[in-house]
Scaffold this motif. Sequence first.
Motif, PDB file in Angstrom:
ATOM      1  N   LEU A 146      53.843   5.369  42.855  1.00  0.00           N
ATOM      2  CA  LEU A 146      54.821   6.284  43.440  1.00  0.00           C
ATOM      3  C   LEU A 146      54.202   7.605  43.884  1.00  0.00           C
ATOM      4  CD1 LEU A 146      57.860   6.152  43.998  1.00  0.00           C
ATOM      5  CD2 LEU A 146      58.243   7.328  41.826  1.00  0.00           C
ATOM      6  N   THR A 187      58.146  -4.364  43.652  1.00  0.00           N
ATOM      7  CA  THR A 187      59.203  -4.771  42.732  1.00  0.00           C
ATOM      8  C   THR A 187      60.098  -5.864  43.317  1.00  0.00           C
ATOM      9  OG1 THR A 187      60.529  -2.881  43.483  1.00  0.00           O
ATOM     10  CG2 THR A 187      59.255  -2.605  41.459  1.00  0.00           C
ATOM     11  N   VAL A 246      59.465   6.607  35.998  1.00  0.00           N
ATOM     12  CA  VAL A 246      58.756   5.329  36.108  1.00  0.00           C
ATOM     13  C   VAL A 246      57.903   5.094  34.869  1.00  0.00           C
ATOM     14  CG1 VAL A 246      57.019   4.032  37.403  1.00  0.00           C
ATOM     15  CG2 VAL A 246      58.763   5.326  38.624  1.00  0.00           C
ATOM     16  N   VAL A 251      62.048  -0.839  37.056  1.00  0.00           N
ATOM     17  CA  VAL A 251      60.983  -0.023  37.651  1.00  0.00           C
ATOM     18  C   VAL A 251      61.415   0.526  39.005  1.00  0.00           C
ATOM     19  CG1 VAL A 251      58.612  -0.067  38.529  1.00  0.00           C
ATOM     20  CG2 VAL A 251      59.174  -1.277  36.412  1.00  0.00           C
ATOM     21  N   TRP A 271      52.066   1.310  37.864  1.00  0.00           N
ATOM     22  CA  TRP A 271      53.334   1.607  38.557  1.00  0.00           C
ATOM     23  C   TRP A 271      53.558   3.104  38.697  1.00  0.00           C
ATOM     24  CZ3 TRP A 271      55.314  -1.955  41.324  1.00  0.00           C
ATOM     25  CH2 TRP A 271      55.347  -3.288  40.926  1.00  0.00           C
ATOM     26  N   VAL A 272      53.112   3.867  37.723  1.00  0.00           N
ATOM     27  CA  VAL A 272      53.283   5.325  37.797  1.00  0.00           C
ATOM     28  C   VAL A 272      52.458   5.885  38.954  1.00  0.00           C
ATOM     29  CG1 VAL A 272      53.140   7.484  36.514  1.00  0.00           C
ATOM     30  CG2 VAL A 272      53.605   5.337  35.295  1.00  0.00           C
ATOM     31  N   TRP A 310      56.731   5.160  47.851  1.00  0.00           N
ATOM     32  CA  TRP A 310      58.060   4.581  47.655  1.00  0.00           C
ATOM     33  C   TRP A 310      58.166   3.212  48.322  1.00  0.00           C
ATOM     34  CZ3 TRP A 310      62.075   3.923  44.953  1.00  0.00           C
ATOM     35  CH2 TRP A 310      63.258   3.399  45.505  1.00  0.00           C
ATOM     36  N   LEU A 368      56.302   0.751  46.234  1.00  0.00           N
ATOM     37  CA  LEU A 368      57.042   0.422  45.016  1.00  0.00           C
ATOM     38  C   LEU A 368      58.156  -0.578  45.307  1.00  0.00           C
ATOM     39  CD1 LEU A 368      57.281   1.297  41.945  1.00  0.00           C
ATOM     40  CD2 LEU A 368      59.203   2.694  42.707  1.00  0.00           C
ATOM     41  N   ALA A 394      63.933   3.306  38.446  1.00  0.00           N
ATOM     42  CA  ALA A 394      63.240   4.490  37.935  1.00  0.00           C
ATOM     43  C   ALA A 394      62.495   5.218  39.047  1.00  0.00           C
ATOM     44  CB  ALA A 394      62.266   4.081  36.825  1.00  0.00           C
ATOM     45  N   GLY A 395      62.019   4.452  40.039  1.00  0.00           N
ATOM     46  CA  GLY A 395      61.292   5.062  41.144  1.00  0.00           C
ATOM     47  C   GLY A 395      62.123   6.038  41.955  1.00  0.00           C
TER      48      GLY A 395
END
Length: 248
Positions: free
Chosen positions: A135, A148, A32, A21, A131-132, A141, A144, A24-25
């Motif tokens: 961001l 994580t 994400v 995750v 999670w989507v 950011w 996130l 992906a961010g």
Amino acid sequence: MRTGTGRVLTAVTGVACAALVLAAGTMGPAVVAIAVVVVAVAMSPGWTELLHLPTPRGSTAVIASCGAVAAAVVALTETEPYLRWLPGVLAVCLLVEFWHQLLRRDMRPRLVESVTGVVAAVVVVVLGAGWVAVLRVPGGWALLVLGTVTLATASAATALPWPQRLLAPFTVAAGAVAGVAVAAVVPGLAAVPAALLGAAVALLTSATDRLLESLPSAHAVTAAVARGAAPVAAAGTVVYLLGRVLLG
């Protein structure tokens, strides 16, 4: 005492999913969303093994598809509140699960257990869509990274072969310390709110680990993977909501 390789695989899975995750961010909310789908897909087959659900293929398909739809809906929501459609998605997912049960041709043994087990997993993977949204908010950011990293720290702590009376408080403390460490290096984060969010994420991880580890099949390979992926999915909306409250 906690023994066996299952707990190690669970911890490795949790760290890997949190890292996925985070990676992906760096590429945006759409990626994400894909990472969230991967986490849901990783969790779904092991969840059916954890609970020994009947019709495992159908249950796996329902869980994975609900996670994918939730992530896609949040990714396609262009204005705040980004999670406003999640209750509707969850309602549709419940209908899909009822439809899945109606299509069974095995006289529907253990119907209540099957519905309850799948619905619990659906709630977890739908929460992962948070999670989507993380961001996409101001300071997303940093939030996130905080979420994580504290998740990965807490997941790694659960691998320690300690009794739960020691491991649970240590995991929560490790999450809080990780939150402070992230706040020290990531601009825009204050130490105290970061510690509180880290402790909350670690508490979620520890509680999920303790709940699922007691199941008879918890240390099977796919079940251990599901145990590691579940807290990462469930933490998505938790991080989003707590981040908005604690960090503004």
